[in-house]
Design a protein around this motif. Structure first.
Motif, mmCIF file in Angstrom:
data_model
loop_
_atom_site.group_PDB
_atom_site.id
_atom_site.type_symbol
_atom_site.label_atom_id
_atom_site.label_comp_id
_atom_site.label_asym_id
_atom_site.label_seq_id
_atom_site.Cartn_x
_atom_site.Cartn_y
_atom_site.Cartn_z
ATOM 1 N N LYS A 248 -35.496 25.009 44.578
ATOM 2 C CA LYS A 248 -35.992 25.027 46.210
ATOM 3 C C LYS A 248 -36.883 25.662 46.088
ATOM 4 O O LYS A 248 -36.775 26.736 45.801
ATOM 5 C CB LYS A 248 -34.578 26.055 46.640
ATOM 6 N N ILE B 38 -33.645 13.832 41.529
ATOM 7 C CA ILE B 38 -33.024 14.502 42.728
ATOM 8 C C ILE B 38 -33.010 14.522 44.228
ATOM 9 O O ILE B 38 -32.585 14.841 45.266
ATOM 10 C CB ILE B 38 -33.448 16.524 42.150
ATOM 11 N N GLY B 39 -34.753 13.975 44.232
ATOM 12 C CA GLY B 39 -34.949 13.898 45.799
ATOM 13 C C GLY B 39 -35.957 14.599 46.076
ATOM 14 O O GLY B 39 -36.166 14.833 47.150
ATOM 15 N N MET B 40 -36.178 15.770 44.669
ATOM 16 C CA MET B 40 -37.095 16.851 45.283
ATOM 17 C C MET B 40 -38.380 17.012 44.501
ATOM 18 O O MET B 40 -38.371 16.828 43.708
ATOM 19 C CB MET B 40 -35.846 18.157 44.525
ATOM 20 N N ALA C 212 -42.881 19.081 44.680
ATOM 21 C CA ALA C 212 -43.798 19.851 44.404
ATOM 22 C C ALA C 212 -42.991 20.760 45.293
ATOM 23 O O ALA C 212 -42.914 20.576 46.766
ATOM 24 C CB ALA C 212 -44.660 19.960 44.871
ATOM 25 N N MET C 213 -42.733 22.664 45.227
ATOM 26 C CA MET C 213 -42.491 23.122 46.041
ATOM 27 C C MET C 213 -41.183 23.140 47.329
ATOM 28 O O MET C 213 -40.842 23.270 47.789
ATOM 29 C CB MET C 213 -43.712 23.274 47.646
ATOM 30 N N GLY C 214 -40.136 22.213 46.592
ATOM 31 C CA GLY C 214 -39.055 21.891 47.172
ATOM 32 C C GLY C 214 -39.638 20.856 48.660
ATOM 33 O O GLY C 214 -38.180 20.569 49.500
ATOM 34 N N PHE C 215 -39.991 20.348 47.979
ATOM 35 C CA PHE C 215 -40.273 19.288 49.467
ATOM 36 C C PHE C 215 -39.664 18.484 49.222
ATOM 37 O O PHE C 215 -39.209 17.627 47.520
ATOM 38 C CB PHE C 215 -41.670 19.164 49.892
ATOM 39 N N VAL C 216 -39.435 17.310 49.894
ATOM 40 C CA VAL C 216 -38.832 16.067 49.981
ATOM 41 C C VAL C 216 -39.821 15.043 48.652
ATOM 42 O O VAL C 216 -41.032 14.952 48.742
ATOM 43 C CB VAL C 216 -38.845 15.469 50.754
ATOM 44 N N GLU D 180 -36.932 20.508 54.905
ATOM 45 C CA GLU D 180 -36.940 20.190 53.716
ATOM 46 C C GLU D 180 -35.873 20.292 52.503
ATOM 47 O O GLU D 180 -35.104 19.121 52.592
ATOM 48 C CB GLU D 180 -38.116 20.863 52.809
ATOM 49 N N VAL E 166 -33.221 17.695 51.623
ATOM 50 C CA VAL E 166 -32.733 17.210 49.612
ATOM 51 C C VAL E 166 -31.722 17.279 49.385
ATOM 52 O O VAL E 166 -30.406 16.424 48.557
ATOM 53 C CB VAL E 166 -33.590 18.398 49.069
ATOM 54 N N LEU F 175 -26.135 12.696 43.269
ATOM 55 C CA LEU F 175 -26.716 13.683 42.117
ATOM 56 C C LEU F 175 -25.480 13.939 41.555
ATOM 57 O O LEU F 175 -25.781 13.970 39.887
ATOM 58 C CB LEU F 175 -27.513 13.885 42.386
#
Lengths: 321, 226
Positions: free
Chosen positions: A181, A238-240, A242-246, B192, B196, B203
């Motif tokens: 995150k 995970i869907g994450m 770089a930098m916790g962005f989508v 964001e 997520v 997951l």
């Protein structure tokens, strides 16, 4: 006899290479991730990083100003003798750390934990760490420096056999989600997982798995190799990004190292080697010749031996039965 | 910049900035800075806010952009400073000093790693007309290094050392940064993270909670961990 001047000069040069030149295996891995990434922001970040590596190389400046906590891994051939012995070797590595901190320059990150005393050279109490391993035959030493960030992305947990693979996956995801995150882990990263050993060994194995194995390398145990692939895919689902962005780029590769542990336990550690995966390696030969490379080749068959002695022929016989 | 950045808006700001100049900044904008930015983190905050020491004369007129950062830098024998790279450090740790820091320093831009909570934005940033810019990556240290034109001054070098000293850095086309907050106190990171989070339950299907728990998973110290 390995000349100590060759050790010192090589160590200095390794400090410079580690801080500035991103290793090819990680660069290729990140390039692939950048090509596949479709999240707007994540994609922007990955391309900025690729541009950053280029800028570092062209200008000969540190790729990241948090130059981590530089440390050393030394592998000695059984026949290797260093001029001045181990004390001179350690002085050369400590000296190179201090000189390169001023020379590159690096950030003097190392301070006393309580008094915050900073020697401005990354050398102090128990710093830099120097870890050793050995190899049959060989009159050379391999010197590796790793500049890993020091704050986020690693954790330890005592699991038990009953927790099983499902427990391993849970803790693995917990680490990635928690540190992913806002991108605190500086992902996408090479993730190292330590399984087993004593608690301290669990941490050491996981860290070495992250920092001393290259992207694409697989554990020789096919089932562990399968687990590595599975954990890599899990991290990237995970869907994450770089930098916790989508996004979908979280793990460039996953390496698992195992050690025999207490029969009742299954200790586990997770380590993220960041976007600036700084490692550089050289072999210094007895005649003073130096060969540079980026693969530490730390986990040799000898390192992973399970037997009392070292008899490679007997080992291969046993495996073929 | 490479592909994937086409939809993102790019903005260039001259420091010192006014709140007026920040009103068009939206979260997710790519920002570059010109002028002077300075580093200040726990070492400087403690000296000024807890130790009562004075800030350099006329700081806000020189710069109102505070970078949570320590440079990779060295002082050469002739006394000049050499900076190679700059990279942000995680800002959430500095939350407790920020409200007072805005009052004392007149800062309008905070730069660092990973943003702060939107609660911090609403409570500390919005009342002071300030925004937060995050570094990219993290670790575009070499790109930021390229934007450095010179060192204007270094304060508390001997007292705080290289990592904690206040570096006044002259910059041009210094970036990229990403706007994490706007003047309304919205947070890009929180937006964001919320997206997520929607996938997390699925997951975790097929994973197992460990037999031995630990504090943090419960905050009741009377609880047992088995």
């Amino acid at each position: 006899m390995i000349p100590i001047t060759a050790v010192k000069q090589t160590a200095l040069s390794l400090m410079d290479k580690a801080a500035i030149d991103i290793p090819d295996d990680y660069l290729n891995g990140l390039q692939k991730a950048a090509d596949a990434e479709d999240g707007d922001l994540s994609s922007f970040v990955l391309h900025a990083m690729l541009e950053n590596y280029q800028a570092a190389k062209e200008d000969r400046r540190a790729m990241c100003a948090d130059t981590g906590v530089p440390r050393w891994y030394v592998k000695m051939g059984n026949e290797a003798r260093v001029e001045g012995g181990p004390v001179a070797l350690e002085e050369a590595l400590r000296g190179a750390t201090a000189e390169a901190t001023d020379g590159v320059p690096l950030r003097p990150n190392r301070v006393h934990p309580l008094w915050r005393t900073d020697h401005n050279n990354n050398v102090g109490l128990n710093a830099p760490e120097i870890e050793y391993s050995f190899e049959p035959d060989g009159d050379w030493i391999d010197i590796t420096t790793v500049h890993k960030g020091g704050l986020f992305g690693s954790d330890y947990r005592m699991l038990f056999p009953g927790d099983g693979i499902e427990g391993i996956k849970r803790f693995y995801l917990d680490c990635l989600v928690a540190f992913g995150k806002r991108g605190l882990a500086c992902q996408p990263a090479i993730i190292g997982v330590g399984l087993g050993g004593s608690k301290d060994t669990t941490m050491v194995l996981g860290k070495q798995a992250a920092c001393l194995r290259t992207v694409g390398d697989r554990n020789p145990d096919p089932k562990v190799a399968e687990l590595e692939m599975e954990l890599m895919e899990l991290g990237n689902s995970i869907g994450m990004g770089a930098m916790g962005f989508v996004g979908k780029s979280m793990v460039i590769d996953c390496h698992v190292e195992c050690g025999f542990c207490h029969t009742g336990g299954m200790p586990m550690s997770v380590h993220a080697f960041c976007l600036s995966s700084r490692r550089a390696v050289a072999r210094v030969h007895a005649d003073g010749r130096v060969e540079y490379r980026t693969d530490p080749n730390w986990f040799t068959p000898y390192m992973r031996r399970e037997t009392v002695g070292w008899a490679p022929e007997a080992e291969s016989l046993k495996k073929s039965v | 910049m490479g592909t994937g950045s086409g939809k993102l808006k790019k903005v260039s700001l001259n420091v010192p900035v006014t709140t007026e100049q920040l009103k068009d900044i939206e979260i997710g904008d790519i920002v570059y800075l010109n002028g002077v930015v300075y580093t200040a983190r726990e070492g400087v905050y403690k000296r000024v806010l807890e130790g009562g020491e004075s800030l350099p004369e006329g700081l806000a007129e020189i710069s109102n952009a505070n970078f949570h950062c320590s440079p990779a830098a060295a002082r050469r024998e002739d006394g000049h400073f050499d900076i190679g790279a700059m990279t942000g450090t995680a800002s959430f740790r500095f939350s407790k000093w920020l409200d007072q820091w805005f009052d004392v320093s007149g800062a309008k831009i905070i730069i660092g790693k990973g943003g702060m909570t939107s609660e911090d934005y609403r409570n500390f940033f919005v009342p002071h007309g300030a925004i937060y810019l995050t570094t990219v990556g993290y670790g575009t240290g070499a790109l930021l290094g390229r934007g450095i034109r010179g060192i204007r001054d270094v304060h508390w070098f001997d007292e705080l050392g290289i990592a904690q000293a206040m570096w006044m850095v002259e910059v041009e086309n210094f970036g990229p940064f990403i706007a994490d907050s706007d003047l309304a106190g919205n947070s890009l990171f929180e937006r964001e993270t919320a997206k997520v989070n929607k996938g997390l339950a699925k997951l975790y299907e097929g994973t197992r909670a460990p037999a031995l728990h630990r504090f943090g998973e419960t905050n009741d110290r009377n609880d047992e961990m088995i």
